[in-house]
Write a protein that holds these residues in place. Structure first.
Motif, PDB file in Angstrom:
ATOM      1  N   ALA B  97       4.144  11.194  76.953  1.00  0.00           N
ATOM      2  CA  ALA B  97       4.349  12.544  76.159  1.00  0.00           C
ATOM      3  C   ALA B  97       5.499  13.115  76.320  1.00  0.00           C
ATOM      4  CB  ALA B  97       3.030  13.521  76.574  1.00  0.00           C
ATOM      5  N   LEU B  98       5.685  13.267  77.893  1.00  0.00           N
ATOM      6  CA  LEU B  98       6.940  14.298  78.029  1.00  0.00           C
ATOM      7  C   LEU B  98       8.234  13.552  77.564  1.00  0.00           C
ATOM      8  CD1 LEU B  98       6.288  15.343  82.019  1.00  0.00           C
ATOM      9  CD2 LEU B  98       5.786  16.555  80.009  1.00  0.00           C
ATOM     10  N   ALA B  99       8.232  11.849  77.369  1.00  0.00           N
ATOM     11  CA  ALA B  99       9.532  11.454  77.177  1.00  0.00           C
ATOM     12  C   ALA B  99       9.816  11.739  75.590  1.00  0.00           C
ATOM     13  CB  ALA B  99       9.338  10.065  77.344  1.00  0.00           C
ATOM     14  N   ASN B 100       8.607  11.969  74.864  1.00  0.00           N
ATOM     15  CA  ASN B 100       8.605  12.188  73.490  1.00  0.00           C
ATOM     16  C   ASN B 100       8.953  13.733  73.177  1.00  0.00           C
ATOM     17  OD1 ASN B 100       8.310   9.857  71.984  1.00  0.00           O
ATOM     18  ND2 ASN B 100       6.467   9.570  73.177  1.00  0.00           N
ATOM     19  N   TYR B 101       8.948  14.450  74.162  1.00  0.00           N
ATOM     20  CA  TYR B 101       9.257  16.122  73.880  1.00  0.00           C
ATOM     21  C   TYR B 101      10.657  16.395  73.402  1.00  0.00           C
ATOM     22  CZ  TYR B 101       4.909  18.106  75.077  1.00  0.00           C
ATOM     23  OH  TYR B 101       3.539  18.336  75.293  1.00  0.00           O
ATOM     24  N   SER B 102      11.042  16.466  72.075  1.00  0.00           N
ATOM     25  CA  SER B 102      12.331  16.452  71.823  1.00  0.00           C
ATOM     26  C   SER B 102      12.885  17.723  72.168  1.00  0.00           C
ATOM     27  CB  SER B 102      12.533  16.315  70.293  1.00  0.00           C
ATOM     28  OG  SER B 102      11.602  17.362  69.608  1.00  0.00           O
ATOM     29  N   SER B 103      12.177  18.837  72.255  1.00  0.00           N
ATOM     30  CA  SER B 103      12.787  20.271  72.712  1.00  0.00           C
ATOM     31  C   SER B 103      13.354  20.137  74.322  1.00  0.00           C
ATOM     32  CB  SER B 103      11.661  21.296  72.827  1.00  0.00           C
ATOM     33  OG  SER B 103      10.373  20.844  73.349  1.00  0.00           O
ATOM     34  N   PHE B 104      12.952  19.109  75.125  1.00  0.00           N
ATOM     35  CA  PHE B 104      13.539  19.080  76.502  1.00  0.00           C
ATOM     36  C   PHE B 104      15.022  18.545  76.099  1.00  0.00           C
ATOM     37  CE2 PHE B 104       9.192  18.002  78.724  1.00  0.00           C
ATOM     38  CZ  PHE B 104       8.569  19.185  78.338  1.00  0.00           C
ATOM     39  N   ASP B 105      15.110  17.547  75.409  1.00  0.00           N
ATOM     40  CA  ASP B 105      16.475  17.102  75.031  1.00  0.00           C
ATOM     41  C   ASP B 105      17.203  18.136  74.543  1.00  0.00           C
ATOM     42  OD1 ASP B 105      17.847  14.340  74.738  1.00  0.00           O
ATOM     43  OD2 ASP B 105      18.050  15.403  72.852  1.00  0.00           O
ATOM     44  N   ARG B 106      16.967  18.880  73.547  1.00  0.00           N
ATOM     45  CA  ARG B 106      17.598  19.882  72.963  1.00  0.00           C
ATOM     46  C   ARG B 106      18.115  20.912  73.816  1.00  0.00           C
ATOM     47  NH1 ARG B 106      15.899  24.189  71.243  1.00  0.00           N
ATOM     48  NH2 ARG B 106      13.542  23.640  71.142  1.00  0.00           N
ATOM     49  N   LEU B 107      17.312  21.257  74.865  1.00  0.00           N
ATOM     50  CA  LEU B 107      17.709  22.297  75.789  1.00  0.00           C
ATOM     51  C   LEU B 107      18.717  21.764  76.978  1.00  0.00           C
ATOM     52  CD1 LEU B 107      14.258  24.082  76.507  1.00  0.00           C
ATOM     53  CD2 LEU B 107      16.430  25.084  75.435  1.00  0.00           C
ATOM     54  N   GLY B 108      18.882  20.407  76.774  1.00  0.00           N
ATOM     55  CA  GLY B 108      19.976  19.765  77.900  1.00  0.00           C
ATOM     56  C   GLY B 108      19.459  18.921  78.782  1.00  0.00           C
ATOM     57  N   PHE B 109      17.994  18.618  78.784  1.00  0.00           N
ATOM     58  CA  PHE B 109      17.432  17.778  79.895  1.00  0.00           C
ATOM     59  C   PHE B 109      17.308  16.363  79.298  1.00  0.00           C
ATOM     60  CE2 PHE B 109      16.209  22.101  80.644  1.00  0.00           C
ATOM     61  CZ  PHE B 109      16.077  22.286  82.008  1.00  0.00           C
ATOM     62  N   LYS B 110      18.263  15.499  79.839  1.00  0.00           N
ATOM     63  CA  LYS B 110      18.632  14.187  79.184  1.00  0.00           C
ATOM     64  C   LYS B 110      17.872  13.085  79.859  1.00  0.00           C
ATOM     65  CE  LYS B 110      21.286  16.087  76.044  1.00  0.00           C
ATOM     66  NZ  LYS B 110      20.922  16.230  74.775  1.00  0.00           N
ATOM     67  N   LEU B 111      16.879  12.682  79.350  1.00  0.00           N
ATOM     68  CA  LEU B 111      16.179  11.533  79.751  1.00  0.00           C
ATOM     69  C   LEU B 111      16.843  10.128  80.057  1.00  0.00           C
ATOM     70  CD1 LEU B 111      13.330  10.730  81.111  1.00  0.00           C
ATOM     71  CD2 LEU B 111      12.659  10.165  78.770  1.00  0.00           C
ATOM     72  N   GLN B 112      16.959   9.693  81.054  1.00  0.00           N
ATOM     73  CA  GLN B 112      18.047   8.581  81.383  1.00  0.00           C
ATOM     74  C   GLN B 112      17.266   7.339  81.562  1.00  0.00           C
ATOM     75  OE1 GLN B 112      21.242   8.848  80.904  1.00  0.00           O
ATOM     76  NE2 GLN B 112      20.936  10.988  80.570  1.00  0.00           N
ATOM     77  N   ALA B 113      15.955   7.339  82.085  1.00  0.00           N
ATOM     78  CA  ALA B 113      15.020   6.215  82.383  1.00  0.00           C
ATOM     79  C   ALA B 113      13.847   6.749  82.807  1.00  0.00           C
ATOM     80  CB  ALA B 113      15.636   5.390  83.435  1.00  0.00           C
ATOM     81  N   MET B 114      12.828   5.670  82.564  1.00  0.00           N
ATOM     82  CA  MET B 114      11.376   5.859  83.060  1.00  0.00           C
ATOM     83  C   MET B 114      11.239   4.787  84.211  1.00  0.00           C
ATOM     84  SD  MET B 114       9.535   6.655  79.755  1.00  0.00           S
ATOM     85  CE  MET B 114       7.934   7.411  80.459  1.00  0.00           C
ATOM     86  N   PHE B 115      10.308   5.281  85.229  1.00  0.00           N
ATOM     87  CA  PHE B 115       9.972   4.262  86.089  1.00  0.00           C
ATOM     88  C   PHE B 115       8.631   3.937  86.441  1.00  0.00           C
ATOM     89  CE2 PHE B 115      14.208   5.512  87.208  1.00  0.00           C
ATOM     90  CZ  PHE B 115      15.037   4.457  87.399  1.00  0.00           C
ATOM     91  N   ASP B 116       8.169   2.838  86.684  1.00  0.00           N
ATOM     92  CA  ASP B 116       6.797   2.284  86.825  1.00  0.00           C
ATOM     93  C   ASP B 116       6.487   1.225  87.789  1.00  0.00           C
ATOM     94  OD1 ASP B 116       4.158   3.759  84.831  1.00  0.00           O
ATOM     95  OD2 ASP B 116       3.755   2.282  86.485  1.00  0.00           O
ATOM     96  N   VAL B 117       5.290   1.405  88.409  1.00  0.00           N
ATOM     97  CA  VAL B 117       5.176  -0.136  89.260  1.00  0.00           C
ATOM     98  C   VAL B 117       4.462  -1.047  88.519  1.00  0.00           C
ATOM     99  CG1 VAL B 117       5.336   1.225  91.598  1.00  0.00           C
ATOM    100  CG2 VAL B 117       3.049   1.301  90.350  1.00  0.00           C
ATOM    101  N   ASN B 118       3.752  -0.468  87.414  1.00  0.00           N
ATOM    102  CA  ASN B 118       2.782  -1.460  86.406  1.00  0.00           C
ATOM    103  C   ASN B 118       3.622  -2.345  85.534  1.00  0.00           C
ATOM    104  OD1 ASN B 118       1.070  -2.589  84.879  1.00  0.00           O
ATOM    105  ND2 ASN B 118      -0.083  -0.702  84.130  1.00  0.00           N
ATOM    106  N   PRO B 119       3.641  -3.882  85.928  1.00  0.00           N
ATOM    107  CA  PRO B 119       4.201  -4.725  85.235  1.00  0.00           C
ATOM    108  C   PRO B 119       3.961  -4.702  83.743  1.00  0.00           C
ATOM    109  CG  PRO B 119       3.062  -5.929  86.999  1.00  0.00           C
ATOM    110  CD  PRO B 119       2.524  -4.490  86.940  1.00  0.00           C
ATOM    111  N   LYS B 120       2.718  -4.225  83.190  1.00  0.00           N
ATOM    112  CA  LYS B 120       2.328  -4.042  81.825  1.00  0.00           C
ATOM    113  C   LYS B 120       3.470  -3.071  81.446  1.00  0.00           C
ATOM    114  CE  LYS B 120      -2.486  -5.329  82.212  1.00  0.00           C
ATOM    115  NZ  LYS B 120      -3.560  -4.972  82.410  1.00  0.00           N
TER     116      LYS B 120
END
Lengths: 210, 210
Positions: B97-120
């Protein structure tokens, strides 16, 4: 009720006490002093004594607080002695995340249905709860004694949902949409304004660098 | 900097001003009085004048505030004059959900990657951003000048993530896990404790009924 005059500031600290006391209970801790509680929770011991004195002094000199009694009493004050029927409007990622939080259910917030306007998600089951057509919202919530609606729509859809809510018996809104809802009646609203919180992160980052 | 002495309470109100001023700009409103602003935003006019006087009196008697100037100045105070590299740990529903919020990006918070431990979920792309193996976290964030980590793991995984963060140059955490992180260094932490907020809803519901 003796908690009628507790300030909102104290009320907003109570869930944190509740959370820590639950952890202690889970770890079989039977009693705790305000000093130890202070170390765990990060409020000062005098703040803790003041907060907890608001509802009748559970602490005993030289003994501390009985963890279970205090946990139960705070739960009572927070209204956790019964169940609340809940629905989620907006079955996107955020709505689905909330539907999957088992702790809400454990605390008594019982998810009855989810609603959306998007035909692609209507009919899906999320954590055994059906996503229904928004057309059925008003009838469903009144027939099922729903008291709380979590609004997880986009900014643009949220006010429309709020307008529908005002035609029902729903009494509280937990709003995640980035907008302040306009509501005529005495409906309780709590907002999670994510952006407002994120902008304090950037403020503190900037301040730390200067 | 003249905003060094602004209280945290004022800072926490600024994002709300910022949000309303953006809306006015989008609606081509050029100036506004503290009285009109008060009507929209819900703070008293005197509160607004006091808040905004903190950074140098934008209002002019008989003219009001210049919306664009005030918006820009508040943006500056909130640190929105540059970009922040961000990663999300935990690629479940909330992380997505957070990765999809375009307003964060628009304000300058640039998502570079996501991380998880789940192979799925490792290898998935969410909104064009890859979900990477948590093993690569420390190297990635330091090589990519990541300043903020959004923690969207379960309660149990969050402290482990925080421990890893402390070995990197990351400077701030936005924590959604229902736990208070233990951090040694001067890392900035802002928490979204959903349950704490939900329990104030049940409190107000209970109070309203009595």
């Amino acid at each position: 009720m003796k908690d009628k005059n507790i300030s909102v500031a104290v009320i907003r600290r109570l869930p944190k006490y509740h959370r820590y006391l639950k952890e202690m209970l889970d770890n079989d801790i039977k009693r705790i002093s305000s000093k130890e509680l202070s170390k765990m929770i990060g409020f000062t011991a005098s703040q803790i004594r003041q907060d907890l004195n608001n509802f009748g002094g559970f602490g005993q000199q030289g003994y501390g607080y009985n963890v279970e009694d205090l946990y139960n009493e705070i739960g009572k004050i927070l209204g956790l002695t019964r169940q609340y029927n809940v629905v989620i409007v907006g079955a996107g990622n955020l709505g689905q995340a909330l539907a999957n939080y088992s702790s809400f259910d454990r605390l008594g917030f019982k998810l009855q249905a989810m609603f959306d306007v998007n035909p692609k998600v209507i009919g899906l089951k999320i954590n055994n709860v059906e996503v229904m057509d928004m057309d059925k919202f008003e009838q469903f919530v009144d027939e099922n004694n729903v008291e709380i609606v979590y609004i997880c729509t986009s900014r643009d859809g949220a006010q429309e949902v709020a307008d529908k809510i005002q035609k029902t018996k729903v009494r509280a809104i937990w709003n995640f949409a980035p907008v302040d809802l306009k509501l005529k009646s005495d409906i309780i609203v709590e907002n999670i304004h994510l952006i407002d919180n994120l902008l304090t992160v950037s403020y503190f980052l900037k301040e730390n660098l200067e």
